[in-house]
Design a protein around this motif. Structure first.
Motif, PDB file in Angstrom:
ATOM      1  N   THR A 157       0.471  -0.928  -0.119  1.00  0.00           N
ATOM      2  CA  THR A 157      -0.090  -0.299   0.017  1.00  0.00           C
ATOM      3  C   THR A 157       0.676   0.921   0.309  1.00  0.00           C
ATOM      4  O   THR A 157       0.249   2.034  -0.387  1.00  0.00           O
ATOM      5  CB  THR A 157      -0.753   0.060   1.339  1.00  0.00           C
ATOM      6  OG1 THR A 157      -0.080   0.748   2.508  1.00  0.00           O
ATOM      7  CG2 THR A 157      -1.585  -1.684   0.963  1.00  0.00           C
ATOM      8  N   GLY A 158       2.228   0.910   0.260  1.00  0.00           N
ATOM      9  CA  GLY A 158       2.748   2.186   0.269  1.00  0.00           C
ATOM     10  C   GLY A 158       2.951   3.360   1.882  1.00  0.00           C
ATOM     11  O   GLY A 158       3.376   4.624   1.909  1.00  0.00           O
ATOM     12  N   ALA A 159       2.075   2.189   2.806  1.00  0.00           N
ATOM     13  CA  ALA A 159       1.438   2.960   4.176  1.00  0.00           C
ATOM     14  C   ALA A 159       3.284   2.824   4.366  1.00  0.00           C
ATOM     15  O   ALA A 159       3.739   2.152   4.620  1.00  0.00           O
ATOM     16  CB  ALA A 159       0.897   2.291   4.096  1.00  0.00           C
ATOM     17  N   SER A 160       3.521   3.676   5.737  1.00  0.00           N
ATOM     18  CA  SER A 160       4.257   3.531   6.681  1.00  0.00           C
ATOM     19  C   SER A 160       4.308   2.123   7.472  1.00  0.00           C
ATOM     20  O   SER A 160       3.966   1.817   8.219  1.00  0.00           O
ATOM     21  CB  SER A 160       4.607   4.372   7.415  1.00  0.00           C
ATOM     22  OG  SER A 160       5.773   4.589   8.204  1.00  0.00           O
ATOM     23  N   ILE A 161       5.602   1.195   7.413  1.00  0.00           N
ATOM     24  CA  ILE A 161       5.726   0.175   8.403  1.00  0.00           C
ATOM     25  C   ILE A 161       6.369   0.579   9.269  1.00  0.00           C
ATOM     26  O   ILE A 161       5.720   0.356  10.990  1.00  0.00           O
ATOM     27  CB  ILE A 161       7.115  -0.341   7.592  1.00  0.00           C
ATOM     28  CG1 ILE A 161       6.956  -1.438   5.606  1.00  0.00           C
ATOM     29  CG2 ILE A 161       7.324  -1.515   8.435  1.00  0.00           C
ATOM     30  CD1 ILE A 161       7.559  -1.755   5.101  1.00  0.00           C
ATOM     31  N   ALA A 162       7.047   2.217   9.714  1.00  0.00           N
ATOM     32  CA  ALA A 162       7.098   2.045  11.189  1.00  0.00           C
ATOM     33  C   ALA A 162       6.174   2.424  11.535  1.00  0.00           C
ATOM     34  O   ALA A 162       5.703   2.257  12.783  1.00  0.00           O
ATOM     35  CB  ALA A 162       7.928   3.275  10.902  1.00  0.00           C
ATOM     36  N   ASP A 163       4.637   3.128  10.885  1.00  0.00           N
ATOM     37  CA  ASP A 163       3.579   4.324  11.808  1.00  0.00           C
ATOM     38  C   ASP A 163       2.869   2.801  11.863  1.00  0.00           C
ATOM     39  O   ASP A 163       2.146   2.487  12.979  1.00  0.00           O
ATOM     40  CB  ASP A 163       2.352   4.468  10.455  1.00  0.00           C
ATOM     41  CG  ASP A 163       3.978   6.025  10.444  1.00  0.00           C
ATOM     42  OD1 ASP A 163       4.184   6.490  10.979  1.00  0.00           O
ATOM     43  OD2 ASP A 163       3.286   6.960   9.728  1.00  0.00           O
ATOM     44  N   LEU A 164       3.032   1.433  10.907  1.00  0.00           N
ATOM     45  CA  LEU A 164       2.087   0.145  11.309  1.00  0.00           C
ATOM     46  C   LEU A 164       2.230  -0.663  12.552  1.00  0.00           C
ATOM     47  O   LEU A 164       2.014  -0.684  13.104  1.00  0.00           O
ATOM     48  CB  LEU A 164       2.373  -0.841  10.013  1.00  0.00           C
ATOM     49  CG  LEU A 164       1.141  -0.629   8.328  1.00  0.00           C
ATOM     50  CD1 LEU A 164       2.288  -1.117   8.418  1.00  0.00           C
ATOM     51  CD2 LEU A 164      -0.302  -0.175   8.950  1.00  0.00           C
ATOM     52  N   PHE A 165       4.016  -0.817  12.422  1.00  0.00           N
ATOM     53  CA  PHE A 165       4.901  -1.049  13.752  1.00  0.00           C
ATOM     54  C   PHE A 165       4.062  -0.039  15.136  1.00  0.00           C
ATOM     55  O   PHE A 165       4.107  -0.813  16.211  1.00  0.00           O
ATOM     56  CB  PHE A 165       6.146  -0.846  13.899  1.00  0.00           C
ATOM     57  CG  PHE A 165       6.863  -1.891  12.932  1.00  0.00           C
ATOM     58  CD1 PHE A 165       6.053  -2.880  11.883  1.00  0.00           C
ATOM     59  CD2 PHE A 165       8.119  -2.150  13.271  1.00  0.00           C
ATOM     60  CE1 PHE A 165       6.595  -3.838  10.996  1.00  0.00           C
ATOM     61  CE2 PHE A 165       8.866  -3.333  12.436  1.00  0.00           C
ATOM     62  CZ  PHE A 165       7.909  -4.512  11.503  1.00  0.00           C
ATOM     63  N   MET A 166       4.235   0.768  15.117  1.00  0.00           N
ATOM     64  CA  MET A 166       3.886   1.856  16.529  1.00  0.00           C
ATOM     65  C   MET A 166       1.720   1.765  16.672  1.00  0.00           C
ATOM     66  O   MET A 166       2.121   1.484  17.775  1.00  0.00           O
ATOM     67  CB  MET A 166       4.135   3.422  15.938  1.00  0.00           C
ATOM     68  CG  MET A 166       5.715   3.363  16.016  1.00  0.00           C
ATOM     69  SD  MET A 166       5.956   5.335  16.579  1.00  0.00           S
ATOM     70  CE  MET A 166       5.914   5.426  13.947  1.00  0.00           C
ATOM     71  N   ALA A 167       1.656   1.350  15.374  1.00  0.00           N
ATOM     72  CA  ALA A 167      -0.210   1.624  15.616  1.00  0.00           C
ATOM     73  C   ALA A 167      -0.090   0.078  16.162  1.00  0.00           C
ATOM     74  O   ALA A 167      -1.044   0.221  16.535  1.00  0.00           O
ATOM     75  CB  ALA A 167      -0.584   1.306  14.932  1.00  0.00           C
ATOM     76  N   GLY A 168       0.473  -1.014  16.512  1.00  0.00           N
ATOM     77  CA  GLY A 168       0.102  -1.611  16.574  1.00  0.00           C
ATOM     78  C   GLY A 168       0.366  -2.666  18.014  1.00  0.00           C
ATOM     79  O   GLY A 168       0.183  -3.609  18.788  1.00  0.00           O
ATOM     80  N   ILE A 169       1.336  -1.547  18.606  1.00  0.00           N
ATOM     81  CA  ILE A 169       1.592  -1.805  20.253  1.00  0.00           C
ATOM     82  C   ILE A 169       0.673  -1.537  21.083  1.00  0.00           C
ATOM     83  O   ILE A 169       0.777  -3.179  21.956  1.00  0.00           O
ATOM     84  CB  ILE A 169       2.699  -0.328  20.369  1.00  0.00           C
ATOM     85  CG1 ILE A 169       4.354  -0.563  19.786  1.00  0.00           C
ATOM     86  CG2 ILE A 169       3.179  -1.091  22.001  1.00  0.00           C
ATOM     87  CD1 ILE A 169       5.093   0.372  19.775  1.00  0.00           C
ATOM     88  N   VAL A 170      -0.225  -0.627  21.009  1.00  0.00           N
ATOM     89  CA  VAL A 170      -1.226  -0.695  21.435  1.00  0.00           C
ATOM     90  C   VAL A 170      -2.364  -2.007  21.632  1.00  0.00           C
ATOM     91  O   VAL A 170      -2.786  -2.321  22.456  1.00  0.00           O
ATOM     92  CB  VAL A 170      -2.470   0.561  21.756  1.00  0.00           C
ATOM     93  CG1 VAL A 170      -4.165   1.073  22.506  1.00  0.00           C
ATOM     94  CG2 VAL A 170      -1.661   1.775  22.415  1.00  0.00           C
ATOM     95  N   PRO A 171      -2.815  -2.419  20.191  1.00  0.00           N
ATOM     96  CA  PRO A 171      -3.472  -3.337  20.295  1.00  0.00           C
ATOM     97  C   PRO A 171      -3.320  -4.828  20.781  1.00  0.00           C
ATOM     98  O   PRO A 171      -4.151  -5.335  21.345  1.00  0.00           O
ATOM     99  CB  PRO A 171      -3.910  -3.651  18.314  1.00  0.00           C
ATOM    100  CG  PRO A 171      -3.627  -2.010  17.780  1.00  0.00           C
ATOM    101  CD  PRO A 171      -2.683  -1.390  18.864  1.00  0.00           C
TER     102      PRO A 171
END
Length: 419
Positions: A157-171
């Motif tokens: 998708t071109g979405a930031s992998i770093a942002d995805l990694f950070m977004a996965g912490i709380v879930p």
């Protein structure tokens, strides 16, 4: 039709995608498609972000061979194992530790089944419950960074992998906490066993033994959050640290390295072939304009983004019962991506939703690969494991719905680092 028939008779999904795609190309006799197919297959792999997959796999193999895994489990057991039901809580917490290193639910389920199920059975837990909590806890692996699903989604998708990694912490922590709640409720009714309380000397000794092992998840998460290195670079650094610590613990031997490298190559090749065949299948889907048809159908049902997300969740939960998570991700993301712009949904938020959703598929019959892996390793009847997993499956779906409609829970950390 050919796709469904091959899937039902049990042919591996990567071969199903390859055979279906090649059959279509041959039957349509379209020269343009035939000449473009090899280029499309190669372009699916021509992405720097995918390099993180073999590197994180290698880090996991080095950890396992270097004794890091069992020290993390022992550390969790010493600190909370003496509470009633403590070993069940250990299974969840140890999986959360390992999730920050392995990134693969299947690999984690296989590894932890060998470690935790015999240990829990020895303490008096049933084999079915031990297997169920081990399998359920393993689904935090693709959510807490690093995550192979996030890496693949980001490259698609071109979405930031770093942002995805950070977004996965709380879930990831929400899933782990949800499973702990289920254990607590079951513990209240069944009165699970407890271990003896460890002495202060044992506690301190276990803490110092695990300190080097904790360098790996700390380095990965801190390095990415701090912008010190990219997810791919963090994977390479994790390999170096795991290699050094394995020799510090005196469990990683040079003679074991060929087997470790061979396992990494085999696992990487399996995923790579799946990406190649799924990319070709996705090329055909795009040619047939299926994404546009899906978009029109969805818009016809509702223009409300929350209704769209609910429908996508239901659809993905059904897909997850029959299709492997990585294959489903590669096939469905190109179909669903155009809708994100229409419904104004953040691609990082959607990436977390879709990855958790497809990961839950590991727990759902009839094709939940996690169920087959754990039932085989733990020697538990498949149907008994399905029954035992149901409370944890229900909690995972509840957490998924909360994350779907509460975007801030997912985006809090990424937004924190953008401000």
């Amino acid at each position: 039709m050919l796709f469904i028939v091959f899937l039902l008779i049990g042919i591996p999904i990567s071969l199903v995608l390859a055979i279906t795609s090649l059959s279509y190309l041959l039957l349509t006799d379209l020269t343009t498609l035939m000449s473009s197919a090899p280029q499309k297959m190669f372009s699916g792999l021509d992405n720097f972000g995918l390099l993180a997959i073999p590197l994180f796999m290698l880090a996991g193999e080095l950890m396992n061979g270097g004794g890091i895994t069992k020290r993390l489990v022992a550390f969790a057991k010493v600190f909370i194992g003496h509470y009633r039901g403590g070993l069940a809580y250990v299974a969840v917490i140890a999986n959360m530790f390992l999730a920050s290193i392995l990134g693969s639910a299947n690999a984690q389920a296989a590894m932890m089944s060998k470690v935790m199920v015999p240990e829990m059975e020895k303490e008096g837990y049933s084999r079915e419950f031990s297997s169920a909590i081990t399998l359920a806890s393993s689904i935090v692996a693709p959510v807490i960074p690093p995550s192979m699903l996030f890496i693949i989604y980001g490259t698609l998708t071109g979405a930031s992998i770093a942002d995805l990694f950070m977004a996965g912490i709380v879930p990831g922590f929400m899933l782990g906490f949800g499973f702990i709640i289920i254990i607590g409720m079951m513990n209240h009714k069944q009165q699970f066993p407890k271990s003896e309380r460890a002495s202060l000397n044992t506690l301190m000794r276990s803490f110092f033994r695990v300190m080097p092992a904790m360098l790996i998840p700390f380095t990965i998460i801190y390095g990415i959050l701090g912008g010190v290195f990219t997810p791919t670079e963090s994977a390479a650094i994790a390999c170096v640290i795991a290699f050094i610590i394995g020799f510090v613990y005196r469990e990683l031997k040079l003679k074991n390295l060929p087997d470790i490298l061979l396992n990494t190559v085999i696992n990487t090749a399996t995923i790579t072939f799946l990406i190649v065949t799924a990319n070709l299948f996705g090329f055909i889907i795009a040619y047939e304009q299926i994404p546009q048809l899906v978009a029109e159908s969805m818009l016809g049902l509702s223009e409300n983004p929350l209704v769209f997300l609910l429908l996508v969740n239901i659809f993905l939960l059904l897909i997850g019962t029959v299709l492997d998570g990585i294959a489903a991700l590669i096939i469905l993301v190109p179909v669903l991506m155009p809708l994100l712009v229409i419904y104004q949904i953040d691609p990082v938020h959607f990436g977390v939703i879709i990855c958790i959703n497809l990961t839950i598929g590991l727990l759902t019959p009839p094709v939940g690969t996690g169920l087959f892996i754990v039932s085989s390793i733990a020697k538990v009847k498949f149907e008994n494991l399905v029954i035992a997993i149901m409370p944890f499956l229900g909690m995972a779906i509840i957490v998924l719905l909360i994350l779907t409609f509460w975007e801030d829970a997912v985006m809090w950390i990424p937004n924190l680092y953008k401000d």
